[in-house]
Design an enzyme around this catalytic site. Structure first.
Site, short mmCIF file in Angstrom:
data_model
loop_
_atom_site.label_atom_id
_atom_site.label_comp_id
_atom_site.label_asym_id
_atom_site.label_seq_id
_atom_site.Cartn_x
_atom_site.Cartn_y
_atom_site.Cartn_z
N HIS A 198 -4.59 31.91 -6.33
CA HIS A 198 -4.27 33.25 -5.85
C HIS A 198 -2.78 33.33 -5.62
CE1 HIS A 198 -5.38 30.60 -2.53
NE2 HIS A 198 -4.59 31.30 -1.73
N HIS A 218 16.95 16.13 20.18
CA HIS A 218 17.68 14.92 19.82
C HIS A 218 17.47 14.57 18.36
CE1 HIS A 218 17.35 14.64 24.27
NE2 HIS A 218 18.61 14.34 24.11
N CYS A 231 31.08 19.26 25.40
CA CYS A 231 30.52 18.12 24.66
C CYS A 231 29.15 18.45 24.09
CB CYS A 231 30.44 16.88 25.54
SG CYS A 231 29.41 17.07 27.01
N HIS A 253 -7.05 31.02 16.18
CA HIS A 253 -6.59 29.71 15.73
C HIS A 253 -6.77 28.70 16.86
CE1 HIS A 253 -2.67 30.28 17.80
NE2 HIS A 253 -2.90 31.54 17.52
#
Length: 838
Positions: free
Chosen positions: A67, A460, A768, A175
């Site tokens: 499909h 991270h 930082c 779901h």
């Protein structure tokens, strides 16, 4: 609920006794039938082939359902189904022979009913064989359009005594996440509970059963119950079902906005289907994709006594539940509740009665426990995958994943594959998620790019991807894991897109772009030792974020003028015990010596929130990001703080040029207490005084910057955490990660407030966080008044080059424009405007 109608299939859309050279020829023939019937426009076959690159449409047992992709629904003029009977078969994929091709053209998801019917046909081999060989197209039409599959023994489901009607209002249908909540709620009561959709019903306490209903937005259901507490069950369940609606709608809206967002950066000249995630590490790469998953293992059927088998299964399930609970707890600590919910949903699958019953039935028939478990998992997972719903296909993957965990307990030989099981050809690696250690260990000769279904751009894993120089995207969702291995793709880590099966024109364009970017990087690298000095003579200090002494040489080679952030938590994270004072002293001294007199800023231990260390035995917290982390932890754990400070002052006494920086400061009393401890330890060691600075990571610190500046020697802004706290967004949440943007005007205003407060006491301000390593972000920060930028070493050449090419006055004007913007998108648009004027 009335069952959705089957897309029309008529005898003229059935071609009997056909032959096909290969899979593409079979798809072309099925598409031609649909074109001839007026169901689709010419060219739909190309869309069907693109779908094959995204997912395997082979259902098994000789059935395939090609499909088109969702982006091509405009080619569908009306719903229709074409059937190509191939008695001799055709190879669909290696080792997979198709004898009945059911080509689908649908403008919506009404074909789910057809897919459910096909899964029932698979369970009737005799009926299926008849369809492969029949000379009567009406037989095929009847099988696909009859009210039920050929098995007529099952009676339509009936409701229980107490009931209510409800319409599915979740845009993505039912779901795993909401279904888990439904099942959990129902199991909190003793009454029997059922959810009925049309003539099908599922146990409301069974997650798999609920998912197998294939419920979509707009479907009507009847929820019923029988038992002494049935009224209470139904009242509570309805409240839960209703309460989930707002979140489901919000999630769907965010996903739609992400898909519709304009592409920034490289775009393919021809429109291509793309998996859309969030850019995590810039760059473009071309390669085949490889999905990281457990190995497909043949499970031996070794029958044992039913009693012994039952004990083995019970023990395996218990150990797996314990394993998942530990993983969930660890994920909650490190990444937050959203990602931890994945493992909660997996654990829920182990409670499913259908799964356990099917396993036991196979064991009763004389099969071994491991084999029976594996077969039960595969049967149910195949049924979910065959429903044609990508959300449910993701749940099939979850079921297989948790199934493999149990299987590994029953049969250790069934352990899964790892990062060592990569193809010989360099690839783009696809994964549900990767731990930072997995990412750090990637072989960049074998992996060209990285895409994960989960995660966030400031995770991270994303940071490490940038360190490795790998193009990467995150938070792409479960559809990422449906892509077949070996498919050619282009990954763009800047826009967060993975283009599947690109055309030759797109590949040529990507190769040209890669070559151009490489030439730019080479020019930047050649000038990386030059200072970051604007065209009107303003200098910005450039440091590197470095964790270990052996990383210093590479940072200096890339143009770093010092270390702006040494993350000392990595000394604690990568070992099984707490480092001693002497071990820390040796590391800090080695770092300083490697820098040869250049500045070194050492951040005190920053543990908590998204960074947890088992050997520190930290208490469990429901919300670790708002709990005992950073400075709060250090003040509560002198056994961690004082040995570290002693090690730092000892290194300074032996010649190390360093500064100390404390993380997650939220108040003046915290800073004063920490300074007093530093003063005491310095006096005990007769060590030199050291500059003491703080991280600005929370709104409280930014708002009180002028007050904190009386007691701090410098500030360093951590834009990753500051963004998270200013915007109240868990940066690891894949549903929200796209909104955790450090360029949001609210974040930029907090940075400006910090700089204004620091200036009142003549304190310097650095950054930082991840924003410092982005050339555009660095330009904004310099314009706002930041004096030092520290970043991943690989980012230094590009940032220096950008700053050298601009005047400070222009950067200040840019910063003022950004502060007046209303959204992060408007701020990003300023970059395109500036580049266009350059």
């Amino acid at each position: 609920m009335s069952s959705p109608s089957i897309a029309p299939v008529t005898p003229d859309l059935v071609r009997l006794r056909a032959t096909a050279r290969d899979k593409d020829d079979a798809i072309a023939q099925a598409a031609q039938l649909l074109v001839a019937a007026g169901c689709v426009a010419p060219g739909y076959d190309a869309s069907m082939r693109r779908r094959e690159g995204l997912a395997n449409t082979f259902l098994g047992h000789g059935l395939a359902i090609p499909h088109g992709v969702g982006e091509d629904r405009h080619l569908v003029r009306r719903d229709g189904i074409a059937v190509l009977q191939l008695p001799e078969g055709v190879e669909w994929n290696p080792g997979q022979t198709t004898r009945l091709v059911v080509g689908i053209a649908a403008q919506s998801d009404t074909h789910i009913t057809l897919l459910r019917r096909l899964t029932r046909l698979i369970q009737d081999p005799a009926q299926l064989e008849a369809l492969f060989t029949t000379d009567d197209p009406a037989v095929i039409v009847a099988a696909l359009t009859g009210d039920r599959a050929p098995d007529t023994s099952a009676a339509p489901a009936t409701d229980l005594a107490e009931r209510f009607e409800w319409t599915i209002a979740y845009p993505s249908g039912l779901h795993a996440r909401p279904a888990t909540r439904w099942a959990e709620t129902a199991r909190g009561f003793s009454a029997r509970a059922q959810v009925r959709a049309g003539d099908q019903a599922a146990d409301a306490k069974s997650l798999v059963g609920l998912l197998q209903l294939g419920l979509r937005a707009g479907d009507s259901i009847t929820v019923s119950a029988k038992g002494s507490d049935a009224p209470a069950l139904l009242k509570r369940l309805r409240a839960v079902m209703d309460s989930l609606t707002a979140q489901e709608k919000a999630d769907a809206e965010r996903a739609a906005q992400r898909r519709a967002a304009p592409v920034i950066g490289w775009t393919p000249p021809q429109a291509q289907p793309a998996i859309v995630g969030i850019g995590a590490s810039p760059g473009v790469a071309i390669g085949i994709v490889h999905r990281l998953r457990a190995a497909q293992t043949e499970v031996a059927d070794q029958p044992i006594g039913l009693g012994d088998g039952g004990v083995l299964l019970h023990d395996a399930l218990t150990r797996t539940r314990q394993q998942l609970a530990a993983i969930q707890d660890d994920t909650q600590r490190r990444l937050g509740a959203s990602d931890a919910a994945i493992f909660k949903a997996q654990a829920e699958l182990l409670n499913d009665t259908d799964l356990i019953t099917r396993t036991c039935q196979l064991m009763v028939e004389g099969h071994g426990v491991a084999w029976s478990w594996h077969q039960a998992v595969e049967q149910i997972a195949s049924g979910l995958a065959a429903l044609g719903n990508p959300v449910l296909a993701g749940r099939a993957a979850d079921l297989r994943d948790v199934g493999r965990r149990v299987l590994a307990q029953l049969d250790p030989a069934a352990a899964g594959a790892g990062l060592t099981d990569l193809p010989e050809q360099p690839c783009i690696l696809l994964a549900g998620d990767l731990s930072p250690s997995d990412t750090a260990n990637l072989d960049t000769d074998c992996v060209l790019g990285l895409a994960t279904a989960q995660g966030g751009p400031t995770s991270h894993t994303a940071i490490l991807s940038r360190t490795l120089g790998l193009p990467a995207l995150v938070a792409a969702g479960g559809q990422l894991l449906d892509i077949e291995d070996g498919v050619t793709a282009i990954i763009d880590g800047s826009s967060g897109r993975l283009y599947i099966n690109p055309s030759e024109l797109d590949l040529d364009a990507a190769r040209t772009h890669i070559a151009e970017q490489q030439a730019i990087r080479e020019r930047e690298a050649a000038q990386r030792a030059l200072p970051a000095e604007t065209t009107d003579g303003h200098h910005i200090d450039i440091g590197a974020n470095v964790n270990l002494p052996e990383q210093v040489a590479m940072a200096l080679t890339q143009g770093a003028e010092g270390v702006g952030l040494m993350r000392t938590e990595f000394l604690f994270l990568e070992r099984g015990s707490t480092p001693t004072e002497d071990e820390q002293y040796q590391t800090y001294l080695a770092m300083a010596r490697a820098l040869d007199g250049r500045p070194l800023i050492v951040r005190a231990l920053d543990i908590g929130g998204d960074k947890q260390v088992a050997h520190l035995e930290l208490p469990h917290e429901e919300n670790p990001f708002l709990g005992v982390r950073g400075a709060r932890l250090l003040l509560r754990r002198p056994d961690l703080l004082e040995p570290q400070l002693r090690a730092l002052y000892r290194a300074a006494k032996d010649g190390a040029r360093l500064s100390i920086m404390f993380p997650m400061i939220t108040s003046v009393p915290e800073l004063i207490s920490l300074r007093e401890i530093c003063a005491r330890i310095r006096a005990e060691l007769d060590a030199p005084e050291l500059p003491i600075g703080i991280m600005i990571e929370v709104p409280a610190a930014a708002a009180q910057a002028d007050v904190l500046a009386r007691h701090a020697d410098f500030f360093s802004i951590g834009t990753n955490d500051l963004t998270q706290y200013v915007l109240a967004i868990d940066r690891q949440n894949p549903e929200l990660a796209a909104e955790a943007d450090s360029l949001h005007p609210a974040v930029l205003r907090m940075i400006r407030s910090t700089i204004d407060g620091a200036r009142k006491h003549d304190r310097w301000v650095g950054v930082c966080g991840g924003l410092a390593g982005d050339p555009f972000g660095a330009s904004l920060l310099a314009g706002l008044g930041v004096q030092e930028l520290s970043m991943t070493p690989n980012d230094i050449p590009a940032v220096k080059a950008r700053l050298r090419g601009r005047a400070l006055s222009a950067l200040q004007q840019l910063a003022e424009q950004a502060l007046q913007c209303e959204t992060a998108e408007q701020v990003r648009a300023l970059e395109a405007q500036r580049e266009g004027q350059a």
